[in-house]
Design an enzyme around this catalytic site. Structure first.
Site, PDB file in Angstrom:
ATOM      1  N   ALA A 126      33.399  41.717  39.586  1.00 40.29           N
ATOM      2  CA  ALA A 126      31.827  41.460  40.200  1.00 40.29           C
ATOM      3  C   ALA A 126      31.884  39.880  40.709  1.00 40.29           C
ATOM      4  O   ALA A 126      31.098  39.810  41.935  1.00 40.29           O
ATOM      5  CB  ALA A 126      30.661  41.847  39.379  1.00 40.29           C
ATOM      6  N   ASP A 127      32.248  39.112  39.971  1.00 41.32           N
ATOM      7  CA  ASP A 127      32.103  37.739  40.551  1.00 41.32           C
ATOM      8  C   ASP A 127      32.928  37.524  41.609  1.00 41.32           C
ATOM      9  O   ASP A 127      32.666  37.002  42.833  1.00 41.32           O
ATOM     10  CB  ASP A 127      32.462  36.543  39.572  1.00 41.32           C
ATOM     11  N   GLY A 128      34.338  38.102  41.592  1.00 37.42           N
ATOM     12  CA  GLY A 128      34.999  38.124  42.749  1.00 37.42           C
ATOM     13  C   GLY A 128      34.508  38.693  44.096  1.00 37.42           C
ATOM     14  O   GLY A 128      34.415  38.124  45.185  1.00 37.42           O
ATOM     15  N   SER A 131      31.456  37.102  45.411  1.00 36.11           N
ATOM     16  CA  SER A 131      31.633  35.881  46.486  1.00 36.11           C
ATOM     17  C   SER A 131      32.081  36.345  47.839  1.00 36.11           C
ATOM     18  O   SER A 131      31.892  35.559  48.657  1.00 36.11           O
ATOM     19  CB  SER A 131      32.858  35.093  45.875  1.00 36.11           C
TER      20      SER A 131
END
Length: 170
Positions: A126-128, A131
């Site tokens: 989810a972070d990737g 972003s």
């Protein structure tokens, strides 16, 4: 205290964290206590000349600090505010803490990926994905600003960014 990545991961020969340096190359860092009136004023001076502000506080924090989009747009009508949170600003889960495992499970990705024993990913998906979606959305907002002269507020939920992963074979 600043970004926790400053202390995580492998270090180079001089003891500096390599991940932090790679992800922050070319950036300047200013640490500000936005509860302090002087620091808040200094932040708003930066906003006056900024194109984009990205924040990752929990929903409601920018309002309490007095730096939400209505305030920022008074200082700079062309500024784009991208708010990144776990579930979004005006949703039932807004105040819940979230982590990659929560987002993957909620969106059905963890089940697809691991059957009875879901597998999780490192680095967090989810972070990737968040972003990438933030960058795309900000680029769209910048394009819109060229036509209107006005900025906008973006509400980006990390949980929502993993939904397209359902279409992929992961």
């Amino acid at each position: 205290q600043g970004d926790e990545m400053r202390n995580l991961g492998p270090k180079d020969a001089k003891g500096r964290p390599t991940f932090y340096r790679a992800l922050n190359a070319g950036k300047s860092v200013r640490r500000m206590n936005l509860k302090d009136p002087g620091d808040r004023a200094a932040f708003l001076e930066l906003v006056a000349g900024a194109d984009i502000v990205v924040e990752g506080f929990r929903p409601g924090v920018v309002q309490r600090l007095g730096i939400d989009y209505p305030v920022l747009s008074q200082v700079n009508p062309g500024v784009i505010l991208c708010s990144i949170s776990g579930y979004g600003i005006d949703v039932p889960y807004a105040t819940r803490a979230g982590h990659d495992a929560n987002y993957l499970a909620l969106m059905g990705v963890a089940h697809r990926n691991g059957g009875q024993m879901p597998a999780f990913f490192d680095p967090p998906m989810a972070d990737g994905a968040g972003s990438l979606f933030a960058a795309m959305t900000i680029l769209g907002a910048l394009h819109g600003r060229t036509r209107t002269g006005r900025g906008c507020a973006i509400d980006l939920a990390l949980a929502d960014t993993v939904m397209p992963l359902q279409m992929m074979q992961i």
